[in-house]
Design a protein around this motif. Structure first.
Motif, PDB file in Angstrom:
ATOM      1  N   SER A 158       0.817  -1.217   0.000  1.00  0.00           N
ATOM      2  CA  SER A 158       0.000   0.000   0.000  1.00  0.00           C
ATOM      3  C   SER A 158       0.850   1.266   0.000  1.00  0.00           C
ATOM      4  O   SER A 158       0.372   2.345  -0.348  1.00  0.00           O
ATOM      5  CB  SER A 158      -0.929   0.016   1.214  1.00  0.00           C
ATOM      6  OG  SER A 158      -0.201   0.225   2.421  1.00  0.00           O
ATOM      7  N   ASN A 205      -8.602  -2.050 -11.235  1.00  0.00           N
ATOM      8  CA  ASN A 205      -9.315  -2.609 -10.084  1.00  0.00           C
ATOM      9  C   ASN A 205      -8.702  -3.939  -9.641  1.00  0.00           C
ATOM     10  O   ASN A 205      -8.673  -4.242  -8.447  1.00  0.00           O
ATOM     11  CB  ASN A 205     -10.800  -2.790 -10.415  1.00  0.00           C
ATOM     12  CG  ASN A 205     -11.575  -1.483 -10.348  1.00  0.00           C
ATOM     13  OD1 ASN A 205     -11.288  -0.622  -9.522  1.00  0.00           O
ATOM     14  ND2 ASN A 205     -12.549  -1.315 -11.228  1.00  0.00           N
ATOM     15  N   TYR A 208      -5.746  -2.976  -7.640  1.00  0.00           N
ATOM     16  CA  TYR A 208      -6.234  -2.507  -6.340  1.00  0.00           C
ATOM     17  C   TYR A 208      -6.554  -3.691  -5.427  1.00  0.00           C
ATOM     18  O   TYR A 208      -6.195  -3.696  -4.241  1.00  0.00           O
ATOM     19  CB  TYR A 208      -7.474  -1.633  -6.540  1.00  0.00           C
ATOM     20  CG  TYR A 208      -8.145  -1.224  -5.247  1.00  0.00           C
ATOM     21  CD1 TYR A 208      -7.744  -0.078  -4.560  1.00  0.00           C
ATOM     22  CD2 TYR A 208      -9.177  -1.992  -4.705  1.00  0.00           C
ATOM     23  CE1 TYR A 208      -8.342   0.286  -3.360  1.00  0.00           C
ATOM     24  CE2 TYR A 208      -9.783  -1.635  -3.506  1.00  0.00           C
ATOM     25  CZ  TYR A 208      -9.362  -0.496  -2.844  1.00  0.00           C
ATOM     26  OH  TYR A 208      -9.950  -0.150  -1.658  1.00  0.00           O
ATOM     27  N   ASN A 209      -7.202  -4.694  -5.990  1.00  0.00           N
ATOM     28  CA  ASN A 209      -7.570  -5.879  -5.199  1.00  0.00           C
ATOM     29  C   ASN A 209      -6.348  -6.666  -4.727  1.00  0.00           C
ATOM     30  O   ASN A 209      -6.451  -7.459  -3.788  1.00  0.00           O
ATOM     31  CB  ASN A 209      -8.498  -6.796  -6.010  1.00  0.00           C
ATOM     32  CG  ASN A 209      -9.870  -6.187  -6.219  1.00  0.00           C
ATOM     33  OD1 ASN A 209     -10.307  -5.338  -5.443  1.00  0.00           O
ATOM     34  ND2 ASN A 209     -10.552  -6.601  -7.285  1.00  0.00           N
ATOM     35  N   ARG A 213      -2.271   0.909  -4.075  1.00  0.00           N
ATOM     36  CA  ARG A 213      -3.024   2.043  -3.540  1.00  0.00           C
ATOM     37  C   ARG A 213      -2.559   3.390  -4.090  1.00  0.00           C
ATOM     38  O   ARG A 213      -3.309   4.353  -4.049  1.00  0.00           O
ATOM     39  CB  ARG A 213      -2.923   2.060  -2.006  1.00  0.00           C
ATOM     40  CG  ARG A 213      -3.653   0.916  -1.312  1.00  0.00           C
ATOM     41  CD  ARG A 213      -5.140   0.972  -1.543  1.00  0.00           C
ATOM     42  NE  ARG A 213      -5.875  -0.082  -0.858  1.00  0.00           N
ATOM     43  CZ  ARG A 213      -6.140  -1.292  -1.372  1.00  0.00           C
ATOM     44  NH1 ARG A 213      -5.717  -1.585  -2.608  1.00  0.00           N
ATOM     45  NH2 ARG A 213      -6.823  -2.180  -0.688  1.00  0.00           N
ATOM     46  N   PHE A 215      -1.425   5.183  -7.423  1.00  0.00           N
ATOM     47  CA  PHE A 215      -1.346   5.005  -8.873  1.00  0.00           C
ATOM     48  C   PHE A 215      -0.959   6.289  -9.594  1.00  0.00           C
ATOM     49  O   PHE A 215      -1.565   7.338  -9.372  1.00  0.00           O
ATOM     50  CB  PHE A 215      -2.706   4.573  -9.428  1.00  0.00           C
ATOM     51  CG  PHE A 215      -3.201   3.232  -8.973  1.00  0.00           C
ATOM     52  CD1 PHE A 215      -3.028   2.111  -9.765  1.00  0.00           C
ATOM     53  CD2 PHE A 215      -3.872   3.092  -7.763  1.00  0.00           C
ATOM     54  CE1 PHE A 215      -3.512   0.869  -9.364  1.00  0.00           C
ATOM     55  CE2 PHE A 215      -4.355   1.860  -7.349  1.00  0.00           C
ATOM     56  CZ  PHE A 215      -4.175   0.744  -8.148  1.00  0.00           C
ATOM     57  N   HIS A 266     -12.593   4.638  -4.658  1.00  0.00           N
ATOM     58  CA  HIS A 266     -11.636   4.002  -3.737  1.00  0.00           C
ATOM     59  C   HIS A 266     -11.028   5.067  -2.820  1.00  0.00           C
ATOM     60  O   HIS A 266      -9.902   5.531  -3.051  1.00  0.00           O
ATOM     61  CB  HIS A 266     -10.517   3.311  -4.518  1.00  0.00           C
ATOM     62  CG  HIS A 266     -10.964   2.180  -5.380  1.00  0.00           C
ATOM     63  ND1 HIS A 266     -11.575   1.052  -4.882  1.00  0.00           N
ATOM     64  CD2 HIS A 266     -10.864   1.987  -6.738  1.00  0.00           C
ATOM     65  CE1 HIS A 266     -11.848   0.215  -5.879  1.00  0.00           C
ATOM     66  NE2 HIS A 266     -11.425   0.762  -7.007  1.00  0.00           N
ATOM     67  N   ALA A 269      -7.403   4.840  -1.607  1.00  0.00           N
ATOM     68  CA  ALA A 269      -6.340   4.832  -2.619  1.00  0.00           C
ATOM     69  C   ALA A 269      -6.214   6.235  -3.205  1.00  0.00           C
ATOM     70  O   ALA A 269      -7.047   7.108  -2.957  1.00  0.00           O
ATOM     71  CB  ALA A 269      -6.652   3.821  -3.723  1.00  0.00           C
ATOM     72  N   PHE A 271      -5.257   8.040  -7.022  1.00  0.00           N
ATOM     73  CA  PHE A 271      -4.936   7.942  -8.436  1.00  0.00           C
ATOM     74  C   PHE A 271      -4.593   9.336  -8.952  1.00  0.00           C
ATOM     75  O   PHE A 271      -5.255  10.317  -8.609  1.00  0.00           O
ATOM     76  CB  PHE A 271      -6.137   7.415  -9.230  1.00  0.00           C
ATOM     77  CG  PHE A 271      -6.562   6.018  -8.870  1.00  0.00           C
ATOM     78  CD1 PHE A 271      -6.220   4.943  -9.677  1.00  0.00           C
ATOM     79  CD2 PHE A 271      -7.308   5.781  -7.716  1.00  0.00           C
ATOM     80  CE1 PHE A 271      -6.623   3.656  -9.345  1.00  0.00           C
ATOM     81  CE2 PHE A 271      -7.707   4.497  -7.381  1.00  0.00           C
ATOM     82  CZ  PHE A 271      -7.356   3.427  -8.193  1.00  0.00           C
TER      83      PHE A 271
END
Length: 364
Positions: A158, A205, A208-209, A213, A215, A266, A269, A271
């Motif tokens: 993360s 995604n 992410y999974n 976290r 990007f 999210h 996270a 981006f």
């Protein structure tokens, strides 16, 4: 007493000199840096593939001392960003990484790769975006094994930065290649951008999974200004091809909107969008401001302005490489890559990134 003071002074001076000469190097700003992309950032993953999209031969890498698989005379943008983030070494290619090396990150990029599965297939083997994500999942399994449990791995990952730069080949080696692909007959530029963004979102995604976290999503560059586009589609060999650039801008606009949507979706996270198109256009419009003298020709290659093919094996490239924006028909020189990376890391303008630059992303 005097003898004691002399000894104490001598020891103090030695400690000071040792301290000056052997400073402990600071840790990188993030524990690891993972890279997904195409030939703009491939650093050797295609070397072992049966593909025409390879750069493991001279004169590629001439300013690194040897060909490495990078499509440049020297560094790529992610090499420079890794240095700016404080890493001692370049991030290793997935094809050659092993053991504890993965803990500082991995470069999964593959020349000719696209967001769509079929993109670039006329060039041979390549690792598509979905394939790169699968390779990352394998890396995550190794990180879990090294750290001992999934929670520790999730916490570690993360904090890392994930750089993703794909889409160029979906135009170069798909949409604008009607003899090989039907996409330009199936989709308008707007529809095609929507299709790419939908597929792109699914892969993000998936990342992410699997722990990602932070990007940094790099937009498509001004492909219509490349020596190849000028050689094959520009009437005067100097004017950028607008129908290509227009399609690229549509994709970038969708990508920027996707960043906002993903940040809302999210909240744990972050981006950010890197406007490589805008930075590159600035360099091409104002070359002398950046020390360049040649924007419409490549340093090596063949054809009109050396822009129709990439560098040929054993070819002697131009000696004044720092004056050229483009190294070959499609790829920037080391110096251009460095400038783009610097503005991605530390934005000079509010147009360079959205909403934050990479240096800020690293601090989150």
């Amino acid at each position: 007493m005097e003898s004691y003071l002399r000894k104490w002074c001598l020891v103090s001076v030695l400690v000071l000199l040792l301290g000056l000469g052997f400073k402990a190097k600071a840790d990188p700003q993030v524990p690891c840096y993972f890279i997904f992309g195409d030939s703009l950032v491939d650093n050797g993953n295609n070397n072992r593939l049966i593909s025409l999209a390879r750069a493991d031969y001279f004169p590629y890498g001439i300013d690194l001392g040897r060909p490495t698989g990078r499509f440049s005379n020297g560094k790529t943008t992610v090499d420079e960003i890794a240095a700016l983030l404080g890493f001692d070494n370049y991030i290793p290619a997935y094809s050659s990484v092993s053991g504890q090396q993965i803990m500082q990150g991995v470069n999964y990029a593959s020349a000719a790769a696209g967001i769509r599965e079929e993109t670039g297939q006329q060039l041979g083997q390549r690792i598509t975006f979905s394939g790169q994500v699968e390779n990352y999942k394998n890396t995550v399994s190794q990180v879990v094994e090294i750290l001992g449990d999934e929670n520790s791995a999730a916490d570690y990952l993360s904090k890392c930065i994930y750089s993703v730069g794909l889409g160029s080949n979906d135009y170069l080696n798909n949409y604008f290649m009607p003899n090989f692909y039907s996409t330009s007959r199936q989709y308008t530029p707007e529809q095609y951008a929507d299709d790419l963004i939908s597929r792109y979102t699914n892969q993000l995604n998936a990342l992410y999974n699997y722990g990602a976290r932070k990007f940094a999503l790099v937009g498509v560059g001004a492909i219509g200004c490349s020596p190849n586009a000028l050689a094959t589609g520009s009437p005067d060999g100097t004017t950028c091809v607008e129908r290509i650039n227009s399609a690229n801008r549509i994709f970038n606009s969708r990508l920027k909107s996707m960043v906002q949507q993903l940040n809302n979706y999210h909240p744990d996270a972050k981006f950010t969008y890197i406007n490589a198109y805008g930075v590159f256009q600035d360099i091409i419009a104002n070359p002398s401001s950046y020390g360049f003298s040649v924007t419409n020709a490549a340093c090596c290659g063949v054809g009109r302005n050396q822009g129709q093919l990439t560098c040929l094996p054993g070819e002697s490239p131009c000696p004044n490489r720092d004056e050229f924006v483009f190294w070959d028909a499609f790829h920037p020189t080391d110096r251009a890559n460095t400038l783009i990376a610097q503005r991605s890391y530390n934005a000079q303008s509010s147009d360079d990134v959205y909403p934050i630059d990479i240096s800020t992303l690293a601090q989150l």
